[in-house]
Scaffold this active site. Structure first.
Site, short mmCIF file in Angstrom:
data_model
loop_
_atom_site.label_atom_id
_atom_site.label_comp_id
_atom_site.label_asym_id
_atom_site.label_seq_id
_atom_site.Cartn_x
_atom_site.Cartn_y
_atom_site.Cartn_z
N LYS A 123 14.93 -0.44 -31.80
CA LYS A 123 14.13 -0.06 -32.97
C LYS A 123 13.87 -1.25 -33.90
O LYS A 123 12.76 -1.42 -34.40
CB LYS A 123 14.87 1.05 -33.75
CG LYS A 123 14.14 1.51 -35.02
CD LYS A 123 14.87 2.65 -35.70
CE LYS A 123 14.19 3.02 -37.02
NZ LYS A 123 14.95 4.03 -37.76
N SER A 137 25.84 -1.41 -18.95
CA SER A 137 26.42 -0.09 -18.62
C SER A 137 27.76 -0.33 -17.93
O SER A 137 28.63 -0.98 -18.51
CB SER A 137 25.44 0.73 -17.77
OG SER A 137 25.16 0.09 -16.55
N THR A 184 38.25 -9.36 -18.48
CA THR A 184 37.96 -9.71 -19.88
C THR A 184 39.09 -9.15 -20.75
O THR A 184 39.90 -8.34 -20.29
CB THR A 184 36.63 -9.07 -20.35
OG1 THR A 184 36.84 -7.66 -20.48
CG2 THR A 184 35.48 -9.34 -19.40
N1 LIG Z 1 35.47 -5.49 -18.42
C1 LIG Z 1 35.19 -4.59 -17.49
O1 LIG Z 1 35.90 -4.46 -16.45
C2 LIG Z 1 33.98 -3.70 -17.63
C3 LIG Z 1 33.62 -2.88 -16.56
C4 LIG Z 1 32.48 -2.09 -16.65
C5 LIG Z 1 31.71 -2.13 -17.81
N2 LIG Z 1 32.09 -2.91 -18.84
C6 LIG Z 1 31.22 -2.94 -20.03
O2 LIG Z 1 30.84 -4.28 -20.27
C7 LIG Z 1 30.64 -4.49 -21.66
C8 LIG Z 1 31.39 -5.71 -22.13
O3 LIG Z 1 32.77 -5.50 -21.93
P1 LIG Z 1 33.85 -6.67 -22.10
O4 LIG Z 1 34.85 -6.43 -21.05
O5 LIG Z 1 33.16 -7.98 -22.22
O6 LIG Z 1 34.48 -6.22 -23.50
P2 LIG Z 1 35.28 -7.05 -24.62
O7 LIG Z 1 35.79 -8.33 -24.10
O8 LIG Z 1 36.25 -6.08 -25.22
O9 LIG Z 1 34.14 -7.35 -25.69
C9 LIG Z 1 33.56 -6.32 -26.43
C10 LIG Z 1 32.78 -6.91 -27.58
O10 LIG Z 1 32.12 -5.86 -28.29
C11 LIG Z 1 32.31 -6.06 -29.68
N3 LIG Z 1 32.18 -4.76 -30.32
C12 LIG Z 1 32.95 -3.66 -30.15
N4 LIG Z 1 32.50 -2.65 -30.90
C13 LIG Z 1 31.41 -3.15 -31.57
C14 LIG Z 1 30.53 -2.61 -32.52
N5 LIG Z 1 30.65 -1.34 -32.95
N6 LIG Z 1 29.53 -3.37 -33.00
C15 LIG Z 1 29.40 -4.66 -32.59
N7 LIG Z 1 30.21 -5.23 -31.69
C16 LIG Z 1 31.20 -4.49 -31.19
C17 LIG Z 1 33.72 -6.68 -29.77
O11 LIG Z 1 33.92 -7.40 -30.98
P3 LIG Z 1 34.53 -6.72 -32.33
O12 LIG Z 1 35.74 -5.95 -31.91
O13 LIG Z 1 34.79 -7.87 -33.22
O14 LIG Z 1 33.45 -5.85 -32.87
C18 LIG Z 1 33.64 -7.64 -28.59
O15 LIG Z 1 32.93 -8.82 -28.98
C19 LIG Z 1 31.04 -3.18 -22.33
O16 LIG Z 1 29.89 -2.42 -22.61
C20 LIG Z 1 31.91 -2.49 -21.30
O17 LIG Z 1 31.87 -1.07 -21.44
C21 LIG Z 1 33.22 -3.68 -18.80
#
Ligand SMILES: NC(=O)c1ccc[n+]([C@@H]2O[C@H](COP(=O)([O-])OP(=O)(O)OC[C@H]3O[C@@H](n4cnc5c(N)ncnc54)[C@H](OP(=O)(O)O)[C@@H]3O)[C@@H](O)[C@H]2O)c1
Length: 244
Positions: A123, A137, A184
Site C-alpha cells: 500500500k 513465506s 538463522t
Molecule cells: N529460518 C527458517 O528455518 C525459516 C523457514 C521457513 C520460513 N522462514 C521465514 O523466513 C523469514 C525470515 O526468517 P529468519 O529465520 O531470517 O528470522 P529471524 O532471523 O528471526 O529474523 C526476523 C526479523 O524480523 C524482524 N521482525 C520481527 N517482527 C517484526 C515486525 N513486527 N516488524 C518489523 N520487523 C520484525 C526481526 O527484528 P526485530 O525483532 O528487531 O523486529 C528480525 O530482523 C520469516 O518470515 C520466517 O517465517 C524461516
C-alpha cells in the site's frame, strides 16, 4: 528500476536486522546497492549494521514495525521512491502453538507480521518502474508440523496475496521466496538447545543432505528481484523439503 550501471539501486528490507534479511543486506551492499534495513529494535538494527562487511554499497537502518501502518507510512515517506522492497519479518512468539492451546492474540501477531504487514508495504511503498516487492513465506505451508497451523496458513495466504498484488500492481513485480529450514537466529527461539539435533534430523531426510544458509535465501531473493520477467511467482529454496 534504476539502471544499476549508472544509478545506485535502493532497497528496503523489513526484517533486515537478522537471518535472511541481514544476509540479503550484505549481498546487496557487496553489489553496490543503497540498503535500508528496518525492524522493531533500534539496538538490533545497530548491531546488524555493524556486521555487514564494507562494500561498494551502503547500509543504514530505520526503526519500523511492519504491523503498524503509521510506522510503514513513515518508513516510506523517509526513504522516498524505492527500487525494491523485501520483507522477511516474522513475529516468532506466535508461530508455533498447538491448536488446543491456541492463543488468539499471538496468532494475530503472526498474521499481522507475515500477511497484513506485506499488504501495508504494498500500500505505502512507492516502487519505481521495473521495481519489485518480495515476500517470504515458508515450508510450513507445504509440510506443516504439528503446532504450525497458524504460520502454515499465513504462508499459504501470503502466496495468494502476492498473486493478487502482481495483477493489481503490475508492472511492479510481486514475488515470494519460500524457504525451507535455514540456520538463522529464529531457531534459537523455536528450538533452543534442541536446535542442532532437530537440524541434523531433518538434514538426514533432505535430498541436499543439509539445512540451508541465509546467504542461499538471499541469492533466491536477488534472482526474483532482478529478473524483469518474473512476477506472481513463488520460488522454493528448501533443499527439496517439499519432496520428503
Ligand atoms: N529460518 C527458517 O528455518 C525459516 C523457514 C521457513 C520460513 N522462514 C521465514 O523466513 C523469514 C525470515 O526468517 P529468519 O529465520 O531470517 O528470522 P529471524 O532471523 O528471526 O529474523 C526476523 C526479523 O524480523 C524482524 N521482525 C520481527 N517482527 C517484526 C515486525 N513486527 N516488524 C518489523 N520487523 C520484525 C526481526 O527484528 P526485530 O525483532 O528487531 O523486529 C528480525 O530482523 C520469516 O518470515 C520466517 O517465517 C524461516
Amino acid at each position: 528500476m534504476t539502471d544499476s550501471a549508472t544509478t545506485t539501486e535502493r532497497v528496503v528490507i523489513v526484517g533486515g536486522s537478522s537471518g535472511m534479511g541481514l544476509a540479503l543486506a550484505a549481498a546487496l551492499v557487496a553489489e553496490g546497492a543503497e540498503v535500508i534495513i528496518a525492524s522493531r529494535s533500534a539496538e538490533r538494527l545497530a548491531d546488524a549494521e555493524r556486521t555487514v562487511p564494507e562494500g561498494p554499497g551502503t547500509v543504514r537502518s530505520i526503526v519500523a514495525d511492519i504491523t503498524s501502518e503509521t510506522d510503514i507510512e513513515r518508513l516510506f515517506s523517509e526513504v522516498g521512491p524505492i527500487d525494491h522492497v523485501v520483507t522477511t519479518a516474522v513475529d516468532v512468539e506466535g508461530v508455533y502453538q498447538p491448536i488446543a492451546s491456541f492463543d488468539l492474540e499471538l496468532a494475530r501477531k503472526t498474521l499481522d507480521a507475515k500477511l497484513i504487514g506485506p499488504a501495508l508495504l504494498a500500500k505505502h511503498a512507492r516502487i519505481v518502474p521495473g521495481g519489485s516487492l518480495t515476500f517470504t513465506s515458508g515450508i510450513a505451508a507445504y509440510r506443516p508440523a504439528p503446532g504450525s497451523s497458524i504460520v502454515a496458513a499465513a504462508n499459504g495466504a501470503l502466496e495468494s496475496l502476492a498473486y493478487a498484488l502482481a495483477i493489481e500492481l503490475g508492472p511492479t513485480r510481486v514475488n515470494v521466496v519460500s524457504p525451507g529450514w535455514i540456520d538463522t537466529p529464529i531457531w534459537d527461539t523455536i528450538a533452543g538447545d534442541a536446535k542442532t539435533e532437530r537440524h541434523q534430523q531433518l538434514a538426514a531426510r533432505l535430498p541436499v543432505g543439509r539445512i540451508g544458509q541465509p546467504a542461499e535465501i538471499a541469492k533466491a531473493m536477488l534472482a526474483v528481484m532482478h529478473n524483469q520477467f518474473i512476477t506472481g511467482t513463488v520460488l522454493h529454496a528448501d533443499g527439496g523439503h517439499r519432496l520428503v
